[in-house]
Design an enzyme around this catalytic site. Structure first.
Site, PDB file in Angstrom:
ATOM      1  CE1 TYR A  43       0.283   1.936   4.263  1.00 18.74           C
ATOM      2  CE2 TYR A  43       1.152  -0.296   4.384  1.00 18.74           C
ATOM      3  CZ  TYR A  43       1.033   0.974   4.912  1.00 18.74           C
ATOM      4  OH  TYR A  43       1.681   1.293   6.087  1.00 18.74           O
ATOM      5  NE  ARG A  62       7.001   4.211   0.330  1.00 15.53           N
ATOM      6  CZ  ARG A  62       6.725   5.019   1.356  1.00 15.53           C
ATOM      7  NH1 ARG A  62       7.672   5.294   2.251  1.00 15.53           N
ATOM      8  NH2 ARG A  62       5.534   5.555   1.496  1.00 15.53           N
ATOM      9  NE  ARG A 109      -5.571 -19.467   5.493  1.00 12.64           N
ATOM     10  CZ  ARG A 109      -4.514 -20.012   6.110  1.00 12.64           C
ATOM     11  NH1 ARG A 109      -4.094 -21.229   5.754  1.00 12.64           N
ATOM     12  NH2 ARG A 109      -3.878 -19.348   7.060  1.00 12.64           N
ATOM     13  CG  HIS A 111       1.199 -20.646   4.435  1.00  9.83           C
ATOM     14  ND1 HIS A 111       0.155 -21.466   4.770  1.00  9.83           N
ATOM     15  CD2 HIS A 111       1.422 -19.860   5.510  1.00  9.83           C
ATOM     16  CE1 HIS A 111      -0.246 -21.200   6.001  1.00  9.83           C
ATOM     17  NE2 HIS A 111       0.513 -20.224   6.478  1.00  9.83           N
ATOM     18  CE  LYS A 156       3.387   3.332   3.241  1.00  6.08           C
ATOM     19  NZ  LYS A 156       3.831   3.457   4.636  1.00  6.08           N
ATOM     20  CD  GLU A 189      10.872   2.290  10.355  1.00  3.83           C
ATOM     21  OE1 GLU A 189      11.060   3.223   9.563  1.00  3.83           O
ATOM     22  OE2 GLU A 189      10.615   1.124   9.994  1.00  3.83           O
TER      23      GLU A 189
END
Length: 295
Positions: A43, A62, A109, A111, A156, A189
């Site tokens: 995102y 990014r 589903r 992994h 991100k 951070e």
């Protein structure tokens, strides 16, 4: 308008769901979307000032890197940018936060990654009326927290459970942010912001690594510091050294720059926003008016 919106307010927001513009409340996502099952998605949150995006190109670059790191294919970030601009224009909201998310899409589903998939892309526009004006005048408090996140914070990704736990920890203690401390005792951070120290006139910033997000506002702060002849030192700051900083501040897309004047109930400097942070924020606000920074 603050970052917190109730369900009734969401009804008024517009979204772009895979190229179709609709009310955000009408977007429907399968429970088998891998973002829902695994947080298998990336995102970006981009700020718009006066109807123009601030550093959209950097955000999309990014995002492209995050997609590549997770091997999510089939997302054209240039097309995502075009859709975001159209949606912002259609929304009629000049000052906004624009959220962009790309998931690996719907699959059985497992992994491991599915052999074939179609990414789902969501964009929505949220009005943003800066809620941090008072905090910039007074400064904010922060609290240290063990860095419990995974080891690829440069991506991100939407899998943010550890960040949410830390943000709630700060909120429950009346603080705006946490200061993450890694296993070796060094500051990294915040839960959703970049952190900077100032000591003896130098700007201190953690070296780039897999454990530190390449923040867009962070990059702006470094450029503004260089333009203002403020020396920059890439250095790892130990937890005990935080209290000896002359100034301390956080930086993020919604927050811009805000002084941290108290950590764990201990004052930083004289307990007030310092001159260098104020000067950097003035420079930051001036940069918003530059055509080269907007799109």
């Amino acid at each position: 308008m603050s970052l917190e919106k109730g369900a009734d307010q969401i009804q008024d927001l517009l979204a772009d769901w895979n190229g179709e513009i609709m009310p955000l409340a009408d977007v429907r996502v399968s429970v088998l979307d891998r973002a829902f099952l695994f947080g298998d998605a990336v995102y970006e949150v981009i700020r718009a000032y006066g109807g123009h995006f601030f550093h959209m190109g950097d955000h999309l670059d990014r995002m492209k890197n995050s997609l590549a790191s997770l091997s999510i294919e089939g997302v054209d970030t240039e097309e995502v940018g075009r859709r975001a601009r159209t949606l912002l224009s259609r929304s009629g909201i000049p000052d906004a936060l624009v959220y962009i998310q790309a998931t690996r899409g719907v699959a059985a589903r497992t992994h491991y990654y599915p052999e074939s998939y179609i990414p789902n892309i969501l964009i929505y526009v949220q009005p943003f009326s800066d809620p941090y004006r008072e905090e910039r005048q007074t400064g904010v408090a922060a609290v240290t927290h063990k860095d419990i996140r995974w080891g690829r914070n440069d991506i991100k990704a939407t899998s943010l459970a550890a960040n949410c736990m830390a943000a709630q920890y700060a909120r429950s203690r009346g603080c705006l942010e946490v200061v993450f401390i890694d296993r070796d005792g060094y500051m990294t951070e915040g839960s959703h912001t970049s952190l900077f120290g100032i000591r003896d006139g130098k700007l201190l910033v953690a070296p780039s690594s897999a454990n530190v997000l390449p923040g867009i506002t962070k990059r702006q702060v470094l450029e503004l510091s260089e333009n203002s002849d403020i020396p920059i030192e890439e250095v790892r700051v130990r937890e005990e050294e935080i209290y000896d900083l002359d100034e301390f501040f956080l930086a993020g897309t919604p927050e811009e720059l805000i002084s941290i004047v108290r950590v764990n109930d201990r004052l930083i400097g004289d307990g007030k926003p310092g001159p260098l942070v104020k000067a950097l924020h003035r420079s930051f606000r001036s940069s918003i008016q530059l055509p080269s920074q907007l799109s």
